[in-house]
Write a protein that holds these residues in place. Structure first.
Motif, PDB file in Angstrom:
ATOM      1  N   THR A  18      -7.981   1.953  18.362  1.00  0.00           N
ATOM      2  CA  THR A  18      -6.846   1.131  18.790  1.00  0.00           C
ATOM      3  C   THR A  18      -5.577   1.876  18.424  1.00  0.00           C
ATOM      4  O   THR A  18      -5.439   2.378  17.318  1.00  0.00           O
ATOM      5  CB  THR A  18      -6.859  -0.223  18.047  1.00  0.00           C
ATOM      6  N   LYS A  65      -5.210  -9.579  14.432  1.00  0.00           N
ATOM      7  CA  LYS A  65      -5.248  -8.661  13.306  1.00  0.00           C
ATOM      8  C   LYS A  65      -6.113  -7.470  13.667  1.00  0.00           C
ATOM      9  O   LYS A  65      -7.078  -7.593  14.394  1.00  0.00           O
ATOM     10  CB  LYS A  65      -5.837  -9.372  12.096  1.00  0.00           C
ATOM     11  N   LEU A  66      -5.771  -6.317  13.126  1.00  0.00           N
ATOM     12  CA  LEU A  66      -6.589  -5.135  13.375  1.00  0.00           C
ATOM     13  C   LEU A  66      -7.863  -5.225  12.575  1.00  0.00           C
ATOM     14  O   LEU A  66      -7.854  -5.595  11.413  1.00  0.00           O
ATOM     15  CB  LEU A  66      -5.822  -3.884  12.964  1.00  0.00           C
ATOM     16  N   GLN A  67      -8.955  -4.848  13.214  1.00  0.00           N
ATOM     17  CA  GLN A  67     -10.242  -4.981  12.562  1.00  0.00           C
ATOM     18  C   GLN A  67     -10.428  -4.024  11.405  1.00  0.00           C
ATOM     19  O   GLN A  67     -10.579  -4.416  10.268  1.00  0.00           O
ATOM     20  CB  GLN A  67     -11.335  -4.713  13.605  1.00  0.00           C
ATOM     21  N   LEU A  87      -2.121  -2.240  20.472  1.00  0.00           N
ATOM     22  CA  LEU A  87      -1.607  -3.367  19.719  1.00  0.00           C
ATOM     23  C   LEU A  87      -0.101  -3.169  19.596  1.00  0.00           C
ATOM     24  O   LEU A  87       0.350  -2.180  19.032  1.00  0.00           O
ATOM     25  CB  LEU A  87      -2.238  -3.396  18.326  1.00  0.00           C
ATOM     26  N   GLU A 134       0.869  -1.172   0.000  1.00  0.00           N
ATOM     27  CA  GLU A 134       0.000   0.000   0.000  1.00  0.00           C
ATOM     28  C   GLU A 134       0.907   1.224   0.000  1.00  0.00           C
ATOM     29  O   GLU A 134       2.053   1.155   0.443  1.00  0.00           O
ATOM     30  CB  GLU A 134      -0.898   0.006   1.224  1.00  0.00           C
ATOM     31  N   LYS A 144      -9.108  -0.467   9.481  1.00  0.00           N
ATOM     32  CA  LYS A 144      -7.997   0.470   9.330  1.00  0.00           C
ATOM     33  C   LYS A 144      -8.356   1.859   9.843  1.00  0.00           C
ATOM     34  O   LYS A 144      -7.513   2.584  10.347  1.00  0.00           O
ATOM     35  CB  LYS A 144      -7.592   0.603   7.858  1.00  0.00           C
TER      36      LYS A 144
END
Lengths: 157, 184
Positions: free
Chosen positions: A114, A55-57, A144, A35, A59
């Motif tokens: 987060t 994993k992050l939900q 995180l 990206e 972005k």
């Protein structure tokens, strides 16, 4: 054996007509798996490995903080620093930064913010704990610790 | 008859290389994974009520500024057994009088020093969380990685079921203490 006519061509070149194809394949690979970089990294980042990764939900509900030794030590010294959005910030500025991040979100989503801490492996726990204390005061308690996948031979998958 | 004139495609490779170089310079492989933690409320917000926690319900893990590990008061050089030790502590349920009463009362206390390296901190935290996730996965009847996958997307009902089944009765009580200032 004596039937060859005329001169034998001595230079054989490898056909390079498929070079663009190979390069385009590489290009498509990078276009798909990466990206665009949004912030320039001012600190060293050797992210540690871990196996219990989550994993992050979404972005949009993530704010990034980068902690590590500055890349240009002549300019910034070699003590670990905290970077947020392209600039270095002090621990006391974190509360303000958090409220700015929260303002960018809808009312209902503010509690789900987060903070992703991308910390260099060699950074010391001291500065990280200071950042954590400020985040607690700013009520951004979902954290995180960024980590890279570790292949863990000792445990069941 | 003349053949139809073709556009010379000799520069196709050049264009491809240029585009490739552009993408190599301006993109990065995203990393949205890591160890998830919930921090406790801010220090002033809590009234200073000294809750009496019994020695047996606390599993003490300490790391000093030289990254040396102390588990329940004993130095530990090799961490390969640490995860099993933690698991045994959590699900003891009163069997061993020196170990925890129940998973609800069991607390893993993780104390570091300001000089501890982040790498070591993550390594041990990974083991502690690994112990909990292994227990959750076992209780839910899935693999560790499937459980973590489910935990990351609770909007799906199957995942929510796995999550609730796994976490039932075993709260992840890891107390990450304020780091000590002893080391350099």
């Amino acid at each position: 054996m004596g039937k060859f006519k005329g001169k034998v061509k001595l230079n054989q070149s490898i056909p390079t007509s498929s070079m663009p194809d190979v390069v385009f394949m590489l290009l498509f690979f990078f276009m798909v798996t990466t990206e665009l970089r949004k912030t320039s990294l001012l600190v060293q980042q050797h992210i540690p490995n871990a196996s219990q990764l989550r994993k992050l939900q979404r972005k949009s509900l993530v704010a990034n903080l980068y902690i590590g030794e500055p890349r240009s030590t002549e300019q910034f010294g070699n003590e670990a620093k905290v970077q947020a959005d392209d600039v270095f910030i002090e621990s006391k500025d974190i509360i303000l930064w958090v409220s700015r991040q929260k303002d960018m979100l809808a009312e209902a989503e503010r509690e789900q913010l987060t903070v992703s801490l991308k910390v260099d492996g060699e950074a010391k726990r001291g500065i990280i704990a200071d950042v954590e204390t400020e985040l607690r005061k700013a009520n951004a308690r979902k954290i995180l610790y960024a980590a890279l996948e570790k292949s863990d031979p000792g445990s069941k998958p | 008859m003349r053949t139809t004139p073709e556009i010379p495609s000799a520069s196709m490779a050049d264009i491809a290389f240029l585009l490739l170089t552009f993408f190599l310079m301006t993109t990065t492989i995203a990393n949205d994974r890591g160890l998830m933690i919930q921090l406790p409320p801010p220090p002033e917000a809590q009234p200073d009520v000294e809750v009496k926690i019994q020695e047996r319900n606390m599993f003490k893990i300490q790391v000093n500024s030289s990254d040396n590990l102390l588990v329940e008061g004993n130095p530990m050089a090799d961490v390969s057994d640490l995860k099993d030790d933690i698991k045994k502590f959590i699900i003891n349920r009163g069997v061993d009088p020196a170990s925890s009463d129940s998973p609800e009362k069991a607390i893993v206390s993780y104390k570091t020093d300001r000089g501890t390296s982040h790498k070591r901190f993550i390594e041990i935290l990974d083991i502690i969380q690994g112990a909990y996730y292994d227990l959750y996965a076992e209780q839910a009847g899935v693999t560790n990685s499937r459980f973590r996958e489910a935990a990351s997307d609770l909007s799906d009902p199957t995942n929510k079921q796995i999550w609730e089944k796994g976490k039932n009765g075993i709260p992840m009580q890891v107390s990450i203490a304020e780091p000590t200032k002893i080391g350099n």
